[in-house]
Enzyme design. Structure first.
Site, PDB file in Angstrom:
ATOM      1  N   HIS A   1       0.816  -1.218   0.000  1.00 49.89           N
ATOM      2  CA  HIS A   1       0.000   0.000   0.000  1.00 49.89           C
ATOM      3  C   HIS A   1       0.847   1.264   0.000  1.00 49.89           C
ATOM      4  O   HIS A   1       0.391   2.317  -0.430  1.00 49.89           O
ATOM      5  CB  HIS A   1      -1.054  -0.063   1.109  1.00 49.89           C
ATOM      6  CG  HIS A   1      -2.155  -0.994   0.723  1.00 49.89           C
ATOM      7  ND1 HIS A   1      -2.168  -2.306   1.107  1.00 49.89           N
ATOM      8  CD2 HIS A   1      -3.199  -0.836  -0.131  1.00 49.89           C
ATOM      9  CE1 HIS A   1      -3.207  -2.909   0.546  1.00 49.89           C
ATOM     10  NE2 HIS A   1      -3.846  -2.039  -0.209  1.00 49.89           N
TER      11      HIS A   1
ATOM     12  N   CYS B   1      -8.073  -3.938 -12.090  1.00 48.92           N
ATOM     13  CA  CYS B   1      -7.872  -2.724 -11.299  1.00 48.92           C
ATOM     14  C   CYS B   1      -6.632  -2.808 -10.413  1.00 48.92           C
ATOM     15  O   CYS B   1      -6.391  -1.934  -9.602  1.00 48.92           O
ATOM     16  CB  CYS B   1      -9.095  -2.405 -10.446  1.00 48.92           C
ATOM     17  SG  CYS B   1      -9.402  -3.624  -9.175  1.00 48.92           S
TER      18      CYS B   1
END
Ligand code: PEP
Ligand code: MG
Length: 546
Positions: free
Chosen positions: A183, A481
């Site tokens: 992340h 995605c």
């Protein structure tokens, strides 16, 4: 000295290092050694220092943040807190322990009050940490703050840390841990700042040293010379001046449409995505908005966010993902128990299904936002394993008024039963970050296995093909995605494997748009077919890139 890691994007930055301070060791249990008055004097001084620092910082940053910091300064000056600490010292606690326990007991009271007050509990814990750091004469933990621009060097960044970073000041990120789809990497892409993750020697980069970060070359030059800095800045300007192509809709050279969508984590990011030509949103990560929330977000709080997001995309597709809690994105109200292997634990849809009231609230709120805006809302679930979970989620979403409901393909099992899944869903969106992590059994947050986290691996490509083929046979859209869609060469292969849309960090849109225009659908399929025959990620990349 030159260090290497996984570069994110192609940016270049040069600047002074600010290291993320180490977390503080817990307050010591040792009995008080100095007399009570001396310890109280030390605590009084530390509380004063912290309050003054918070006020000064508030003055420097201004705006909404100033109000928050001023409120924290007031808490540090609160006479009730000081009295509680003194009582604990009188009872024999050492200064650190007294501070830690006093703030913790006030935090508990606030938590018990719920709502806004409960959200302030974390502020008290933060102040206690600052006071203890001051007592020890070490830097306060948490994200560093500075009035001057800097390059942040850290072991890794939790999403909650990154939410607090001032990106006007942070010009680049370097982390010891983390892979290309961690992340930290996703955030760096979203903010369009250069980053290099998984840098083995990052712990040796000293605070205050001058470094050059070249994400395209995946290198960090430590103690850079003035010549190296000047050369890096010249290259950066060259990159920035690179003329970008017109903002046309995504398509191949033969006109085959491939909608290019944006991955977003907050409604405020919508304007920048539109400016870069996003045709809609392919992944809205709702959990990013609630990383700090002690309790499930209220319907009102959610409604405002979703309405703001959808209103920014009138007539356009917006794919919202239900809360993906767990692993490196724990949400306090969904992940209650400790798990040794949280990436293999109760995350994504598993956590939502176990807390169905929270899922129901989210779907209801999304349906309400859908009713008052003109965007074309699609809603999907994260970490879906099979047909049963697909049918559960799609059924519940439809029951609660969602018009288009789908699932993310992130677990290999879903791809292996893709023919069953496409019969039960309106669409599939492939999350290549997790799909790669789970296919190669390599934790996406671990720098030591970052080389496995490569979506060019033929095993990952074969799973994507299974999904693409199943989608084509059933007429079910299959988008991508994950970060793979942001790699221009891989984007072509993904379309060749059957991807019907691509969603990525907005900063990647221009390069992918330009790459797609260089091939026809036949050529993309031929590249995909070649890539599938590779025996390693490197070989598939080589075969699929031309
Ligand atoms: C993915 O796993 O590819 C994905 C898009 O979801 P996230 O990166 O948020 O886990
Ligand atoms: Mg994922």
């Amino acid at each position: 000295m030159e260090l290497r890691g996984s570069g994110i994007g192609s940016g270049i930055a040069a600047g002074v290092v600010l290291r993320m301070p180490e977390p503080l060791a817990p307050a010591s249990d040792a009995p008080r050694t100095a007399d009570a008055e001396t310890e109280k004097g030390l605590v009084g001084e530390a509380l004063g220092n912290v309050a003054t620092w918070l006020s000064q910082r508030g003055g420097a940053v201004g705006g909404e943040a100033q109000a928050v910091l001023e409120a924290q300064a007031l808490m540090a000056r609160d006479p009730e807190v000081a009295a509680d600490i003194s009582t604990r010292i009188d009872a024999g606690a050492n200064a650190e322990r007294a501070v830690s326990e006093a703030f913790a007991s006030f935090a508990q009271i606030l938590e018990g009050m719920g709502g806004y007050m409960a959200e302030r509990a974390a502020d008290l814990v933060d102040i206690a940490q600052r006071v203890i750091a001051d007592l020890r004469g070490v830097p306060a933990p948490g994200v560093p703050e500075s009035d001057a621009p800097f390059i942040l060097v850290a072991h890794d960044l939790a999403p909650a840390d990154t939410a607090l970073l001032d990106f006007a000041k942070v010009h680049a990120l370097v982390t010891r841990d983390g892979g290309p789809t961690s992340h930290t990497a996703i955030l760096a892409r979203a903010k369009s700042i250069p980053a290099i993750v998984g840098v083995a020697g990052a712990d040796d980069i000293a605070n205050g040293s001058l470094i050059v970060v070249d994400a395209g070359a995946s290198t960090v030059t430590v103690d850079a010379s003035p010549e190296q800095v000047a050369a890096a800045l010249a290259r950066r300007d060259e990159l920035l001046n690179h003329a970008s192509s017109p903002l046309t809709a995504g398509a191949l050279a033969d006109g085959h449409p491939v909608p290019l969508l944006a991955n977003l984590g907050a409604p405020e990011e919508a304007a920048a995505a539109l400016a870069l030509g996003a045709e809609g949103v392919g992944l809205f990560r709702t959990e990013f908005m609630f990383l700090d929330s002690p309790a499930a977000p209220s319907i009102d709080a959610q409604q405002a966010k979703y309405t703001e997001l959808l209103a920014a995309f009138p007539g356009k597709k917006v794919v919202v993902r239900c809360l993906d809690a767990g692993a490196d994105k724990p949400l306090r109200f969904l992940n209650h128990t400790h798990e040794d292997n949280p990436a293999l634990g109760r995350r994504g849809l598993r956590a939502l299904r176990a807390n169905e009231n929270i899922l129901r609230d989210q779907l209801t709120t999304l349906a309400n936002a859908q009713a008052v805006t003109d965007a074309e809302l699609w809603v999907m679930a994260p970490m879906v394993a099979d047909h049963d979970e697909t049918a559960y989620f799609v059924g519940l979403a439809k029951e609660l008024g969602i018009r288009v409901a789908g699932v993310m393909a992130e677990v290999p099992s879903l791809a292996l039963v893709a023919d069953q899944v496409v019969e039960a869903t309106d669409f599939v969106s492939i999350g290549t970050n997790d799909l790669t992590q789970y296919t190669l059994a390599a934790d996406r947050t671990l720098g030591s296995v970052a080389s496995y986290q490569d979506p060019w691996h033929p095993a990952v490509l074969r799973l994507i093909k299974m999904l693409g083929d199943a989608g084509a046979a059933a007429g079910t859209p299959v988008g991508v995605c994950g970060e793979a869609a942001a790699d221009p060469d891989l984007a072509i292969v993904l379309v060749g494997l059957g991807a019907t849309s691509l969603s990525m960090a907005p900063s990647a849109l221009a390069d992918v748009r330009a790459a797609l225009l260089t091939v026809t659908l036949d050529e993309a399929q031929a590249r995909a077919a070649r890539a599938l025959t590779g025996r390693s990620a490197a070989e598939s990349r080589l075969l699929g890139s031309r």
